[in-house]
Write an enzyme that holds these catalytic residues in place. Structure first.
Site, short mmCIF file in Angstrom:
data_model
loop_
_atom_site.label_atom_id
_atom_site.label_comp_id
_atom_site.label_asym_id
_atom_site.label_seq_id
_atom_site.Cartn_x
_atom_site.Cartn_y
_atom_site.Cartn_z
N SER A 142 0.82 -1.21 0.00
CA SER A 142 0.00 0.00 0.00
C SER A 142 0.86 1.27 0.00
CB SER A 142 -0.89 0.02 1.24
OG SER A 142 -1.68 -1.14 1.30
N1 SAH Z 1 -0.77 -5.13 3.96
C1 SAH Z 1 0.02 -5.40 2.77
C2 SAH Z 1 -0.65 -5.03 1.47
C3 SAH Z 1 -1.77 -5.89 1.18
S1 SAH Z 1 -2.23 -6.18 -0.48
C4 SAH Z 1 1.37 -4.73 2.83
O1 SAH Z 1 1.66 -3.98 3.78
O2 SAH Z 1 2.18 -4.98 1.92
C5 SAH Z 1 -3.55 -7.28 -0.01
C6 SAH Z 1 -3.09 -8.66 0.39
O3 SAH Z 1 -4.23 -9.36 0.85
C7 SAH Z 1 -2.52 -9.47 -0.77
O4 SAH Z 1 -1.25 -9.95 -0.44
C8 SAH Z 1 -3.53 -10.59 -0.93
O5 SAH Z 1 -2.95 -11.80 -1.37
C9 SAH Z 1 -4.09 -10.71 0.46
N2 SAH Z 1 -5.42 -11.34 0.57
C10 SAH Z 1 -6.47 -11.25 -0.29
N3 SAH Z 1 -7.52 -11.96 0.17
C11 SAH Z 1 -7.12 -12.50 1.36
C12 SAH Z 1 -7.75 -13.35 2.31
N4 SAH Z 1 -9.01 -13.82 2.15
N5 SAH Z 1 -7.06 -13.71 3.41
C13 SAH Z 1 -5.78 -13.28 3.60
N6 SAH Z 1 -5.12 -12.50 2.72
C14 SAH Z 1 -5.78 -12.11 1.61
#
Ligand code: SAH
Length: 260
Positions: free
Chosen positions: A108
């Site tokens: 993000s």
């Molecule tokens: N917080 C992260 C950015 C997140 S991007 C950072 O600091 O880099 C969103 C993430 O959520 C992705 O890696 C994606 O694979 C994950 N994601 C999507 N659906 C999910 C779920 N149901 N459970 C856990 N992770 C999930």
């Protein structure tokens, strides 16, 4: 916190209108044509330098907007964001936008990380759950403030990679699980705060259930591939108060556990 909302929305609308190269919104939807190709390169953990780049990031992008919580600012100054991005993108690690981390996912934008962290209103000693580990950066920011961070990632390779970076940097109070975060993490509930960094189209009931009394949940909710609203839920006994913090765009919360 009220004060930041109008600016946040204004900045978001500006960005949506394409008026600014620096986007205060979240990541672009994954199905847009300009989505970068997946990156499979593992981040190389460098020494936690680049302090002046971080300082400038905090001044221009974070205090320069409307985030003022001292603990959040301290954490944003402390975490070496460049260690969480692929090596070829490390020079852009402190820029005012999200970056690709592979597997169609993104780290993000710094401002969004700070905004969500501040909204959680964390106290030292608290226990926090994150859904969507991704690069691990947001979890590291949380771990600078609280004692225990639990984080769940649905893509196996990202979960493993983040775990390796935590180990290299000495973040030993972050626990990672490879699973669908929709169900939360019952074993360690209740949580003082829960942060969701991928967008579902409704608030998962298990996450509301796993909030402690007085606990806070920050979550983007909206249609996949569209705009979402960022919500702050605060639990008081069996009641939940909801506050809309403004418009954002996150990658969708998916429901299929990926082993890659
Ligand atoms: N917080 C992260 C950015 C997140 S991007 C950072 O600091 O880099 C969103 C993430 O959520 C992705 O890696 C994606 O694979 C994950 N994601 C999507 N659906 C999910 C779920 N149901 N459970 C856990 N992770 C999930």
């Amino acid at each position: 916190m009220k004060a930041f909302v109008p600016t946040f929305i204004a900045l978001t609308l500006l960005a949506l209108a394409g008026c600014q190269p620096a986007q205060p919104t979240e990541i672009p939807p994954t199905d847009t044509p300009d989505t970068p190709a997946p990156i499979t390169e593992t981040p190389t953990v460098a020494a936690p330098l680049r302090a002046s780049e971080r300082e400038e990031m905090v001044m221009r992008q974070i205090t320069g907007r409307d985030v003022s919580d001292p603990e959040t600012l301290k954490a944003m100054r402390a975490v070496p964001r460049h260690a969480f991005v692929p090596e070829s993108l490390q020079d852009q690690a402190y820029a005012d936008h999200p970056l690709p981390i592979g597997y169609g996912q993104t780290i993000s934008q710094p401002y969004i990380v700070a905004l969500m962290t501040e909204a959680l209103d964390l106290q030292p000693g608290e226990r926090v759950l994150e859904i969507g580990t991704g690069s691990g950066y947001q979890a590291a920011v949380l771990a600078e403030i609280v004692d225990e961070v639990y984080t769940i990632e649905i893509v196996g390779a990202l979960a493993e990679q983040a775990q390796a970076v935590f180990a290299d940097l000495g973040y030993d109070r972050i626990t990672v699980k490879h699973a669908d975060g929709y169900f939360g993490w019952e074993e360690y509930a209740p949580f003082d705060a829960i942060i969701v960094t991928a967008a579902p189209d409704h608030v998962p009931q298990p996450l509301l259930n796993q909030l402690a009394d007085g606990g806070r949940l920050v979550i983007p909710v909206g249609p996949p591939g569209g705009y979402q609203s960022l919500w702050l839920y605060t639990r008081a006994g069996d009641d939940y108060q909801a506050e809309n913090l403004g418009g954002v765009i996150f990658v969708p919360l998916t429901r299929t556990v990926r082993d890659e």
